[in-house]
Design a protein around this motif. Structure first.
Motif, short mmCIF file in Angstrom:
data_model
loop_
_atom_site.label_atom_id
_atom_site.label_comp_id
_atom_site.label_asym_id
_atom_site.label_seq_id
_atom_site.Cartn_x
_atom_site.Cartn_y
_atom_site.Cartn_z
N LYS A 66 0.83 -1.22 0.00
CA LYS A 66 0.00 0.00 0.00
C LYS A 66 0.87 1.27 0.00
N GLU A 67 1.86 1.27 0.89
CA GLU A 67 2.76 2.43 0.98
C GLU A 67 3.53 2.65 -0.32
N ARG A 68 4.11 1.55 -0.83
CA ARG A 68 4.92 1.67 -2.06
C ARG A 68 4.05 2.12 -3.23
N HIS A 69 2.86 1.57 -3.31
CA HIS A 69 1.98 1.96 -4.43
C HIS A 69 1.70 3.45 -4.38
N ALA A 70 1.44 3.95 -3.18
CA ALA A 70 1.13 5.38 -3.03
C ALA A 70 2.34 6.20 -3.51
N LYS A 71 3.52 5.76 -3.10
CA LYS A 71 4.75 6.48 -3.46
C LYS A 71 4.98 6.43 -4.97
N TRP A 72 4.87 5.24 -5.55
CA TRP A 72 5.13 5.09 -6.98
C TRP A 72 4.07 5.80 -7.82
N GLU A 73 2.84 5.70 -7.38
CA GLU A 73 1.79 6.35 -8.17
C GLU A 73 1.98 7.87 -8.16
N ALA A 74 2.47 8.38 -7.04
CA ALA A 74 2.74 9.84 -6.95
C ALA A 74 3.85 10.24 -7.93
N CYS A 75 4.70 9.28 -8.32
CA CYS A 75 5.76 9.56 -9.31
C CYS A 75 5.31 9.24 -10.73
N GLY A 76 4.02 9.00 -10.92
CA GLY A 76 3.53 8.73 -12.28
C GLY A 76 3.68 7.28 -12.72
#
Ligand code: 3BY
Ligand code: FES
Ligand code: FE
Length: 415
Positions: free
Chosen positions: A242-252
Motif C-alpha cells: 500500500k505504501e509503495r503503491h502510493a509512493k510510486w503512483e505519486a511519481c507517475g
C-alpha cells in the motif's frame, strides 16, 4: 499422442473446476489442432517488441502453426504485420528470422512489394494483370506501448482495446521504444504449451526450484508463502505494498493490481510489486543489472511491474531492464519459449551492463521451468495420470488460465 479418438466437447463439458486438465488436453493431436484453430487463431498473441524492428525496413518473421507471419516497420515508422505468403505462388517472401530491406522481394520470381504490402513489380504478367488485387495480406497488429500483439482472426476480439487502454499508462514509463534487445534466448520445451502457461501462473514451485529468482521476489507477492491468507507476514506485506503503491503512483507509475485473466476474452493481469532487499531488479544481487536506467525514475527501487496475458505471455518491467516472454506452440508436445531482455538503447555492453549478469536469473529460472514442464508432460502421458487439485492459496491464477481456456474453447468450438 493418445490413441483413442478424442471428443473435445465431452472433455470440455466434464472439466472439473479447480483441477488440472485431463491428459488429452496436453497430449492429443486433435486438441492441439483445435488449440491452434481457436486459441492461437482467434485471440491476440504477443510476438515481439518494437526494438525487434527499430528502423524503417526492419522486419522479423514468426511462425504460428502453419502460418508464416512477417512483421515490418514501414517508411512512416508504423509497425505492420502481413502473411508472409507471396501472392504469386505462395512462397514465403522473407525467409530469415530478421533482416532489413527497402522493398520485399520474393525469392522465387522476384515479385516486389513495398513496406505497406503493395505489389510494385511483377514481370511477364500481361496486360490484364491487376497488381492492386495482389497485395500482401495484412494481419491485425496492435502496438501496446512497444509490445507487439497480432491476431490472425478476420474479426479480432474487440475487448483487446481495454487491455491497450489499461496497460499503456503502466508500460509507457518504461519507454520500450527507447530500448534495445540486449539478449534473446529461445528454448524449446518438450511439453504442451498449456503446461508452460500453467507453470508460469504459480510460484508454488518457486521455493523448491528457483533459488536465483527467489532472491528478489517476495514470497507473499507470488503467493508462495505458507498459508498466505492467515499469515501475519502477509498482512505486513500488504501494508508495505500500500505504501509503495502510493509512493510510486505519486511519481507517475501506475501500480495497482488489475486482474481480468478469466473475465475477458483478452484476459490479462498486472501489478507493480516490491522486490526484496535492494528492491531494484530481478538480479542475483537485486541491484540494477544496467547502470543506465530505462528512464529518469529518480530512484531505481521501483520494484517490478508484472504483466501476464492469455494465452501466451508474461513480462517484468524494472527501472533498469525489461524481461519479456512469448510462448509459441510448435506441436502437442513441443513449445517455444522466447525470452528477450531489453535495456536502454544507449547502454554499452561491458560498461553499463554485462549480458551474463542481466540474464543470470531468468536463464537459470527458464531452464528450471523447462525441466518442470517436461516432467509434467511425461507424467501426463501415463494411463494413471488424473487431474489433481490446484491449491486455493498458491494456484488461483493457474485455475484462471485453465478456466479461461476451457470457457474460450466451449464458446468457440462447434457442437
Ligand atoms: O514470471 C512470472 O510470472 C512469475 C515468476 C515465477 C513464476 N511466475 C509466477
Ligand atoms: Fe513469389 Fe513467384 S512465388 S514471385
Ligand atoms: Fe518457475
Amino acid at each position: 499422442m493418445s490413441q483413442a479418438p478424442v471428443n473435445i466437447r465431452e472433455l470440455l463439458d466434464r472439466r472439473k473446476v479447480g483441477y488440472s486438465l485431463e491428459a488429452p488436453f496436453y497430449n492429443s493431436q486433435e486438441v492441439f489442432d483445435a488449440d491452434m484453430k481457436h486459441i492461437f487463431g482467434k485471440h491476440w498473441m504477443y510476438v515481439g517488441v518494437e526494438p525487434d524492428v527499430p528502423e524503417a525496413g526492419d522486419y522479423m518473421t514468426v511462425q504460428i502453426g502453419n502460418q508464416p507471419i512477417l512483421i515490418i516497420r514501414d517508411d512512416d515508422g508504423e509497425v505492420r504485420a502481413f502473411h508472409n505468403v507471396c501472392r504469386h505462388r505462395g512462397s514465403r517472401v522473407c525467409t530469415h528470422d530478421k533482416g532489413s530491406t527497402g522493398n520485399l522481394v520474393c525469392p522465387y520470381h522476384q515479385w516486389t512489394y513495398n513496406l505497406e504490402g503493395k505489389l510494385l513489380f511483377a514481370e511477364h504478367m500481361g496486360e490484364d494483370f491487376d497488381p492492386s488485387k495482389h497485395r500482401l495480406k495484412p494481419v491485425h497488429l496492435k502496438n501496446v506501448a512497444g509490445l507487439l500483439f497480432i491476431c490472425l482472426a478476420d474479426n479480432p476480439p474487440e475487448d483487446f482495446q481495454e487491455l491497450v487502454d489499461t496497460m499503456t499508462p503502466y508500460i509507457a514509463p518504461h519507454q520500450i521504444a527507447n530500448t534495445k534487445i540486449a539478449a534473446q534466448i529461445d528454448i524449446i520445451e518438450e511439453g504442451n504449451w498449456k503446461l508452460t502457461m500453467e507453470n508460469n501462473r504459480e510460484c508454488y514451485h518457486c521455493t523448491g526450484n528457483h533459488p536465483e529468482l527467489t532472491i528478489s521476489l517476495y514470497a507473499y507477492s507470488y503467493g508462495f508463502a505458507p498459508s498466505a491468507e492467515t499469515d501475519e507476514g502477509m498482512k505486513q506485506y500488504e501494508e508495505m505494498v500500500k505504501e509503495r503503491h502510493a509512493k510510486w503512483e505519486a511519481c507517475g507509475l501506475p501500480s495497482a493490481e488489475v486482474d481480468c485473466l478469466d473475465t475477458k476474452i483478452s484476459g490479462f493481469r498486472t501489478m507493480r510489486m516490491p522486490l526484496d532487499k535492494e528492491g531494484q531488479s530481478q538480479t542475483l544481487s537485486t541491484e540494477s543489472a544496467c547502470k543506465k536506467l530505462l528512464a529518469d525514475f529518480g530512484d531505481a527501487a521501483i520494484g517490478g511491474l508484472s504483466f501476464w496475458t492469455q494465452p501466451n505471455s508474461w513480462h517484468h518491467f524494472m527501472a533498469d531492464h525489461i524481461v519479456t516472454f512469448s510462448v509459441i506452440p510448435l506441436s502437442a508436445d513441443k513449445t517455444l519459449v522466447r525470452t528477450k531482455w531489453l535495456v536502454n538503447k544507449d547502454a554499452v555492453e561491458g560498461v553499463d551492463y554485462t549480458v551474463e549478469n542481466l540474464t543470470a536469473v531468468w536463464n537459470a529460472t527458464n531452464s528450471q521451468d523447462r525441466f518442470l514442464v517436461e516432467e509434467s508432460h511425461k507424467g501426463s502421458k501415463s494411463p494413471e495420470y488424473q487431474p489433481g487439485p490446484y491449491s486455493p492459496y498458491t494456484e488461483t491464477l493457474v485455475e484462471k488460465f485453465s478456466n479461461w481456456y476451457i470457457n474460450r474453447m466451449k464458446t468457440l468450438i462447434g457442437d
